[in-house]
Design a protein around this motif. Structure first.
Motif, PDB file in Angstrom:
ATOM      1  N   LEU A 149       0.831  -1.202   0.000  1.00 22.89           N
ATOM      2  CA  LEU A 149       0.000   0.000   0.000  1.00 22.89           C
ATOM      3  C   LEU A 149       0.864   1.249   0.000  1.00 22.89           C
ATOM      4  N   ALA A 150       1.929   1.253   0.793  1.00 23.22           N
ATOM      5  CA  ALA A 150       2.829   2.410   0.841  1.00 23.22           C
ATOM      6  C   ALA A 150       3.480   2.658  -0.514  1.00 23.22           C
ATOM      7  N   ARG A 151       3.949   1.592  -1.158  1.00 26.02           N
ATOM      8  CA  ARG A 151       4.570   1.748  -2.478  1.00 26.02           C
ATOM      9  C   ARG A 151       3.568   2.273  -3.496  1.00 26.02           C
ATOM     10  N   GLU A 152       2.344   1.784  -3.411  1.00 24.66           N
ATOM     11  CA  GLU A 152       1.298   2.256  -4.322  1.00 24.66           C
ATOM     12  C   GLU A 152       1.083   3.751  -4.163  1.00 24.66           C
ATOM     13  N   MET A 153       0.932   4.208  -2.939  1.00 23.26           N
ATOM     14  CA  MET A 153       0.687   5.626  -2.695  1.00 23.26           C
ATOM     15  C   MET A 153       1.888   6.486  -3.074  1.00 23.26           C
ATOM     16  N   GLU A 154       3.082   5.995  -2.814  1.00 25.57           N
ATOM     17  CA  GLU A 154       4.285   6.714  -3.245  1.00 25.57           C
ATOM     18  C   GLU A 154       4.311   6.866  -4.760  1.00 25.57           C
ATOM     19  N   GLY A 155       3.814   5.844  -5.459  1.00 22.45           N
ATOM     20  CA  GLY A 155       3.754   5.906  -6.917  1.00 22.45           C
ATOM     21  C   GLY A 155       2.836   7.014  -7.406  1.00 22.45           C
ATOM     22  N   TYR A 156       1.685   7.187  -6.757  1.00 19.43           N
ATOM     23  CA  TYR A 156       0.770   8.251  -7.158  1.00 19.43           C
ATOM     24  C   TYR A 156       1.387   9.623  -6.921  1.00 19.43           C
ATOM     25  N   ARG A 157       2.107   9.768  -5.822  1.00 21.66           N
ATOM     26  CA  ARG A 157       2.779  11.039  -5.539  1.00 21.66           C
ATOM     27  C   ARG A 157       3.827  11.335  -6.614  1.00 21.66           C
ATOM     28  N   SER A 158       4.606  10.308  -6.996  1.00 16.14           N
ATOM     29  CA  SER A 158       5.658  10.515  -7.992  1.00 16.14           C
ATOM     30  C   SER A 158       5.090  10.782  -9.380  1.00 16.14           C
ATOM     31  N   GLN A 159       3.869  10.319  -9.635  1.00 10.88           N
ATOM     32  CA  GLN A 159       3.228  10.570 -10.929  1.00 10.88           C
ATOM     33  C   GLN A 159       2.610  11.959 -11.025  1.00 10.88           C
ATOM     34  N   GLY A 160       2.600  12.688  -9.937  1.00 12.00           N
ATOM     35  CA  GLY A 160       2.108  14.061  -9.960  1.00 12.00           C
ATOM     36  C   GLY A 160       0.673  14.232  -9.520  1.00 12.00           C
ATOM     37  N   PHE A 161       0.048  13.164  -9.027  1.00  6.62           N
ATOM     38  CA  PHE A 161      -1.317  13.316  -8.525  1.00  6.62           C
ATOM     39  C   PHE A 161      -1.319  14.219  -7.298  1.00  6.62           C
ATOM     40  N   ARG A 162      -2.353  15.032  -7.204  1.00  2.00           N
ATOM     41  CA  ARG A 162      -2.486  15.945  -6.072  1.00  2.00           C
ATOM     42  C   ARG A 162      -3.352  15.369  -4.956  1.00  2.00           C
ATOM     43  N   ALA A 163      -4.005  14.242  -5.246  1.00  3.03           N
ATOM     44  CA  ALA A 163      -4.843  13.576  -4.251  1.00  3.03           C
ATOM     45  C   ALA A 163      -4.955  12.106  -4.626  1.00  3.03           C
ATOM     46  N   ALA A 164      -5.257  11.281  -3.627  1.00  3.06           N
ATOM     47  CA  ALA A 164      -5.467   9.851  -3.841  1.00  3.06           C
ATOM     48  C   ALA A 164      -6.552   9.374  -2.890  1.00  3.06           C
ATOM     49  N   LYS A 165      -7.184   8.274  -3.268  1.00  2.00           N
ATOM     50  CA  LYS A 165      -8.238   7.693  -2.424  1.00  2.00           C
ATOM     51  C   LYS A 165      -7.959   6.213  -2.215  1.00  2.00           C
ATOM     52  N   MET A 166      -8.284   5.719  -1.015  1.00  2.00           N
ATOM     53  CA  MET A 166      -8.071   4.319  -0.691  1.00  2.00           C
ATOM     54  C   MET A 166      -9.350   3.700  -0.135  1.00  2.00           C
ATOM     55  N   LYS A 167      -9.429   2.378  -0.224  1.00  2.00           N
ATOM     56  CA  LYS A 167     -10.576   1.651   0.281  1.00  2.00           C
ATOM     57  C   LYS A 167     -10.418   1.362   1.770  1.00  2.00           C
ATOM     58  N   VAL A 168     -11.543   1.436   2.482  1.00  2.00           N
ATOM     59  CA  VAL A 168     -11.621   1.028   3.876  1.00  2.00           C
ATOM     60  C   VAL A 168     -12.928   0.252   4.040  1.00  2.00           C
ATOM     61  N   GLY A 169     -13.122  -0.329   5.227  1.00  2.00           N
ATOM     62  CA  GLY A 169     -14.373  -1.031   5.491  1.00  2.00           C
ATOM     63  C   GLY A 169     -14.301  -2.523   5.297  1.00  2.00           C
ATOM     64  N   GLY A 170     -13.178  -3.021   4.761  1.00  2.00           N
ATOM     65  CA  GLY A 170     -13.044  -4.439   4.488  1.00  2.00           C
ATOM     66  C   GLY A 170     -12.231  -5.204   5.506  1.00  2.00           C
ATOM     67  N   GLU A 171     -11.704  -4.496   6.511  1.00  2.00           N
ATOM     68  CA  GLU A 171     -10.940  -5.130   7.585  1.00  2.00           C
ATOM     69  C   GLU A 171     -11.433  -4.567   8.920  1.00  2.00           C
ATOM     70  N   SER A 172     -10.829  -4.985  10.014  1.00  2.00           N
ATOM     71  CA  SER A 172     -11.196  -4.428  11.318  1.00  2.00           C
ATOM     72  C   SER A 172     -10.855  -2.938  11.347  1.00  2.00           C
ATOM     73  N   LEU A 173     -11.482  -2.217  12.284  1.00  2.00           N
ATOM     74  CA  LEU A 173     -11.196  -0.788  12.393  1.00  2.00           C
ATOM     75  C   LEU A 173      -9.720  -0.549  12.675  1.00  2.00           C
ATOM     76  N   ALA A 174      -9.126  -1.355  13.527  1.00  2.00           N
ATOM     77  CA  ALA A 174      -7.718  -1.158  13.872  1.00  2.00           C
ATOM     78  C   ALA A 174      -6.827  -1.317  12.654  1.00  2.00           C
ATOM     79  N   VAL A 175      -7.101  -2.330  11.848  1.00  2.00           N
ATOM     80  CA  VAL A 175      -6.302  -2.560  10.643  1.00  2.00           C
ATOM     81  C   VAL A 175      -6.494  -1.414   9.657  1.00  2.00           C
ATOM     82  N   ASP A 176      -7.736  -0.985   9.467  1.00  2.00           N
ATOM     83  CA  ASP A 176      -7.982   0.092   8.511  1.00  2.00           C
ATOM     84  C   ASP A 176      -7.394   1.421   8.967  1.00  2.00           C
ATOM     85  N   VAL A 177      -7.435   1.698  10.256  1.00  2.00           N
ATOM     86  CA  VAL A 177      -6.803   2.922  10.763  1.00  2.00           C
ATOM     87  C   VAL A 177      -5.307   2.886  10.493  1.00  2.00           C
ATOM     88  N   GLU A 178      -4.677   1.738  10.678  1.00  2.00           N
ATOM     89  CA  GLU A 178      -3.251   1.614  10.402  1.00  2.00           C
ATOM     90  C   GLU A 178      -2.975   1.768   8.911  1.00  2.00           C
TER      91      GLU A 178
END
Length: 371
Positions: A149-178
């Motif tokens: 996930l970190a590598r994916e988000m770093e990729g969007y930053r390097s591509q010049g995106f000004r914002a990104a969105k990620m999925k939540v709701g599919g794991e426990s709250l603790a996992v998703d917060v992390e």
């Protein structure tokens, strides 16, 4: 000019590592297209939402909508929309029927643009030629983990995106917060981060999650609850500091009206291939503007949908941000012979007549599904 034919085109792509959102897995990327022909030789292409329902959507078009449209003037778009909507009153107000209508409506706008020699956005009175694109992905996938996930988000930053969105709701709250913490750190302070629960939670769970991630400067919290739970969303929008965005799963302006009027959402989201087409999406966007709310086009499907949502998006002053789903999907990236430009975090609307889309027939043949 008269409509002389309506053809369904069913396409399906099987990702190598299928993604999963907060509600369910996405084993295939399905694209439903219609091709409308006219007696003047002008052809229009449209797309309707059809994840897991390709053949059902085609049957709706063939059995119910096509008989209403053959021989009609394709430039009378509003009249034909009303005719389809009234006739299907007892069949459905969400889901497959609206998806089928969406494909028809988009194809009609494509025809009108080609007839006029203008891009659809110009016919709609477009106010700009580009929108800020946010990279929409961050899915759950087998083997991805926090490092992935970190590598994916770093990729969007390097591509010049000004914002990104990620999925939540599919794991426990603790996992998703992390996961949110990891994504926020990977993007850095300059790139905005949004989260999308895909209707997975109830009010109390969503509120606990929102309060846990507020410190990560979240751009918006998308579809935290079921779109049926208007009262829950009203409370959530009131009780948390993160803007609540939604709900494309409500489909039409009639459903979104209550969410907008009662401040159940801070940001209104709609999609031309879910709502009933460009015609209905634009009415939703205008309704949002009446209540001082920003509108963001949803996008997660094929190249025709991408173009159609862009033409809608640049036509309204209260639309400035655009969802660009960037997962593995050739039906988005290769279906059109003319690519849509994404540069320096901006996405540019095609300036060719109609939608500006010409289908890659070799790709169509490769991924075609027979009825």
């Amino acid at each position: 000019m008269k409509i002389s034919g309506i053809e369904s085109i069913l396409l399906s792509y099987l990702p190598k590592n299928p993604p999963r959102d907060g509600l369910s897995g996405i084993p295939t990327r399905d694209v439903y297209l219609v091709k409308i022909t006219t007696d003047e030789g002008i052809t229009g292409i449209g797309e309707g939402f059809a994840l897991g329902s390709l053949k059902s959507t085609a049957i709706i078009v063939e059995e119910i909508l096509k008989p209403l449209l053959i021989g009609e003037d394709p430039t009378q778009i509003e009249g034909l929309w009303q005719k389809m909507y009234r006739t299907t009153f007892r069949v459905g107000r969400r889901g497959i029927v609206l998806a089928a209508m969406s494909a028809i409506d988009i194809a009609l706008w494509d025809i009108l643009g080609k007839k006029a020699g203008l891009p659809v956005c110009k016919l709609l009175g477009g106010v700009k030629d580009s929108l800020v694109a946010y990279a929409s992905a961050g899915y759950y996938q087998e083997g991805k983990g926090l490092d992935g996930l970190a590598r994916e988000m770093e990729g969007y930053r390097s591509q010049g995106f000004r914002a990104a969105k990620m999925k939540v709701g599919g794991e426990s709250l603790a996992v998703d917060v992390e996961r949110v913490r990891v994504a926020r750190e990977a993007l850095g302070p300059e790139v905005k981060l949004a989260v999308d629960a895909n209707n997975a939670w109830d009010y109390s769970t969503a509120l606990r999650f929102a309060r846990a991630i507020e410190k990560y400067d979240i751009l918006f919290f998308e579809e935290p609850l079921s779109s049926d739970d208007v009262q829950g969303s009203i409370k959530l929008a009131r009780d948390c500091d993160i803007p609540i965005a939604g709900y494309e799963t409500e489909y039409t302006r009639f459903g979104l009206r209550d969410l907008i009027v009662q401040d159940a959402v801070d940001i209104v989201q709609t999609d031309v291939i879910w709502s009933g087409g460009i015609s209905e999406a634009r009415k939703i966007g205008i309704l949002a503007s009446t209540f001082g709310k920003e509108c963001i086009p949803h996008f997660s499907a094929g190249a025709v949908s991408l173009a159609a949502n862009l033409h809608f998006g640049v036509s309204l002053a209260n639309i400035n941000l655009f969802e660009l789903t960037v997962d593995d999907n050739p039906l988005r990236s290769e279906l059109s012979l003319g690519s849509i430009e994404v540069r320096d975090g901006m996405i540019y609307v095609p300036d060719r007549p109609g939608l500006g889309i010409e289908l890659n027939e070799q790709l169509v043949d490769r991924f075609r599904v027979e009825i």
